[in-house]
Enzyme design. Structure first.
Site, PDB file in Angstrom:
ATOM      1  N   GLY A  46       0.842  -1.197   0.000  1.00 10.20           N
ATOM      2  CA  GLY A  46       0.000   0.000   0.000  1.00 10.20           C
ATOM      3  C   GLY A  46       0.871   1.238   0.000  1.00 10.20           C
ATOM      4  O   GLY A  46       2.000   1.211   0.506  1.00 10.20           O
ATOM      5  N   GLN A  51       3.001  10.035   0.830  1.00 12.40           N
ATOM      6  CA  GLN A  51       4.297   9.359   0.958  1.00 12.40           C
ATOM      7  C   GLN A  51       5.232   9.650  -0.222  1.00 12.40           C
ATOM      8  O   GLN A  51       6.418   9.338  -0.163  1.00 12.40           O
ATOM      9  CB  GLN A  51       4.107   7.843   1.110  1.00 12.40           C
ATOM     10  CG  GLN A  51       3.452   7.464   2.438  1.00 12.40           C
ATOM     11  CD  GLN A  51       3.316   5.963   2.564  1.00 12.40           C
ATOM     12  OE1 GLN A  51       2.360   5.366   2.085  1.00 12.40           O
ATOM     13  NE2 GLN A  51       4.291   5.340   3.211  1.00 12.40           N
ATOM     14  N   CYS A  93       6.012   0.314   7.574  1.00 17.87           N
ATOM     15  CA  CYS A  93       5.626   1.414   6.697  1.00 17.87           C
ATOM     16  C   CYS A  93       6.845   1.830   5.884  1.00 17.87           C
ATOM     17  O   CYS A  93       7.941   1.959   6.425  1.00 17.87           O
ATOM     18  CB  CYS A  93       5.126   2.581   7.541  1.00 17.87           C
ATOM     19  SG  CYS A  93       4.626   4.008   6.557  1.00 17.87           S
ATOM     20  N   LEU A  94       6.636   2.046   4.589  1.00 20.10           N
ATOM     21  CA  LEU A  94       7.747   2.433   3.719  1.00 20.10           C
ATOM     22  C   LEU A  94       8.352   3.775   4.136  1.00 20.10           C
ATOM     23  O   LEU A  94       9.503   4.057   3.830  1.00 20.10           O
ATOM     24  CB  LEU A  94       7.287   2.495   2.257  1.00 20.10           C
ATOM     25  CG  LEU A  94       6.844   1.151   1.647  1.00 20.10           C
ATOM     26  CD1 LEU A  94       6.242   1.372   0.270  1.00 20.10           C
ATOM     27  CD2 LEU A  94       8.011   0.171   1.585  1.00 20.10           C
ATOM     28  N   HIS A 135      -4.433   1.478   7.528  1.00 19.72           N
ATOM     29  CA  HIS A 135      -3.071   2.039   7.583  1.00 19.72           C
ATOM     30  C   HIS A 135      -2.933   3.196   6.577  1.00 19.72           C
ATOM     31  O   HIS A 135      -2.466   4.279   6.920  1.00 19.72           O
ATOM     32  CB  HIS A 135      -2.063   0.932   7.288  1.00 19.72           C
ATOM     33  CG  HIS A 135      -0.634   1.389   7.226  1.00 19.72           C
ATOM     34  ND1 HIS A 135       0.326   0.919   8.095  1.00 19.72           N
ATOM     35  CD2 HIS A 135      -0.001   2.262   6.403  1.00 19.72           C
ATOM     36  CE1 HIS A 135       1.488   1.511   7.808  1.00 19.72           C
ATOM     37  NE2 HIS A 135       1.322   2.320   6.772  1.00 19.72           N
ATOM     38  N   GLU A 136      -3.367   2.956   5.337  1.00 20.03           N
ATOM     39  CA  GLU A 136      -3.207   3.982   4.301  1.00 20.03           C
ATOM     40  C   GLU A 136      -4.109   5.188   4.545  1.00 20.03           C
ATOM     41  O   GLU A 136      -3.722   6.317   4.284  1.00 20.03           O
ATOM     42  CB  GLU A 136      -3.464   3.396   2.908  1.00 20.03           C
ATOM     43  CG  GLU A 136      -2.501   2.284   2.485  1.00 20.03           C
ATOM     44  CD  GLU A 136      -1.030   2.622   2.689  1.00 20.03           C
ATOM     45  OE1 GLU A 136      -0.657   3.808   2.582  1.00 20.03           O
ATOM     46  OE2 GLU A 136      -0.257   1.702   2.986  1.00 20.03           O
ATOM     47  N   HIS A 139      -2.616   7.741   6.777  1.00 22.84           N
ATOM     48  CA  HIS A 139      -1.665   8.659   6.138  1.00 22.84           C
ATOM     49  C   HIS A 139      -2.355   9.931   5.644  1.00 22.84           C
ATOM     50  O   HIS A 139      -1.767  11.010   5.672  1.00 22.84           O
ATOM     51  CB  HIS A 139      -0.985   7.987   4.937  1.00 22.84           C
ATOM     52  CG  HIS A 139       0.183   7.120   5.311  1.00 22.84           C
ATOM     53  ND1 HIS A 139       1.317   7.617   5.916  1.00 22.84           N
ATOM     54  CD2 HIS A 139       0.402   5.796   5.150  1.00 22.84           C
ATOM     55  CE1 HIS A 139       2.183   6.620   6.112  1.00 22.84           C
ATOM     56  NE2 HIS A 139       1.651   5.510   5.656  1.00 22.84           N
TER      57      HIS A 139
END
Ligand code: ZN
Length: 169
Positions: A46, A51, A93-94, A135-136, A139
Site C-alpha cells: 500500500g 508518501q 511502513c515504507l 493504515h493507508e 496517512h
C-alpha cells in the site's frame, strides 16, 4: 509511470492532512500510475499520495504484492463507513524504515471511495486488506505507525533516525 522517491520520517509532509483528490484529471491518473509503480518497486502492499509528497486523498493498495497477478485498488477520497471486529498485526511502513509496531485495527471495514474516473465504489474488506486500508487512510490524516508505538519506542526510533541522518550528512 515513474518510480518516485518515498518520503521518510521526519519529512513534515507525512504529518499533513490531505485535501480532496479530483478524479478524472491527468494529474490524478499520472499520480496513480506513479504510486503503483513506486509501491511495487519498494516493494510494498500500500502507498498513500503524501508518501511521495503529494498531499491529496488517494491511496493505492495491492495485498498480493508484485507476484505477477496483481490486483491493484485505487482509492480516491476514501472513507470508512463501517468497521467491526478486531485484529492485531505487526505493521511496517515504507516511510518508517526499520520500524514495526503491533497495532489493533478493525478486522472488517466497509469503505466508500471514488475510482480514478470518479465512479463511487463500496468495498468490503477483512483481514490483511482491511488492515492495509486503515493504515493507508491514516496517512491521509497525517497519522503514522509511530503514533501507535509506546513513548519509549518512539524516542528510540527518533534517536536511531537522527543517528543515521548524521552519518549520511
Ligand atoms: Zn505507511
Amino acid at each position: 509511470m515513474a518510480i518516485l522517491p518515498i518520503r521518510t520520517f521526519p519529512d513534515p509532509v507525512l504529518r499533513n492532512i490531505c485535501s480532496k483528490a479530483e478524479p478524472a484529471t491527468d494529474f490524478i491518473r499520472k499520480l496513480a500510475g506513479d504510486l503503483l509503480e513506486t509501491m511495487y518497486n519498494a516493494p510494498g502492499i500500500g502507498l498513500a499520495a503524501p508518501q511521495v509528497g503529494e498531499c491529496v486523498r488517494m491511496v493505492v493498495l495491492d495485498i498480493t504484492g508484485s507476484t505477477g497477478d496483481e490486483v491493484p485498488y485505487f482509492l480516491l477520497n476514501p472513507e470508512i463507513v463501517h468497521s467491526e471486529g478486531s485484529i492485531s498485526f505487526e505493521e511496517g511502513c515504507l516511510s518508517f524504515p526499520e520500524l514495526s509496531v503491533e497495532i489493533d485495527r478493525a478486522n472488517t471495514v466497509r469503505v466508500i471511495f471514488q475510482d480514478l474516473e470518479g465512479t463511487p465504489v463500496t468495498l468490503e474488506a477483512d483481514g490483511l486488506l482491511a488492515v492495509a486500508i486503515q493504515h493507508e487512510l491514516d496517512h491521509l490524516e497525517g497519522r503514522v505507525i509511530m503514533d501507535y508505538a509506546s513513548p519509549v519506542r518512539r524516542d528510540l526510533y527518533r534517536r536511531k533516525v537522527r543517528k543515521i541522518l548524521a552519518q549520511e550528512a
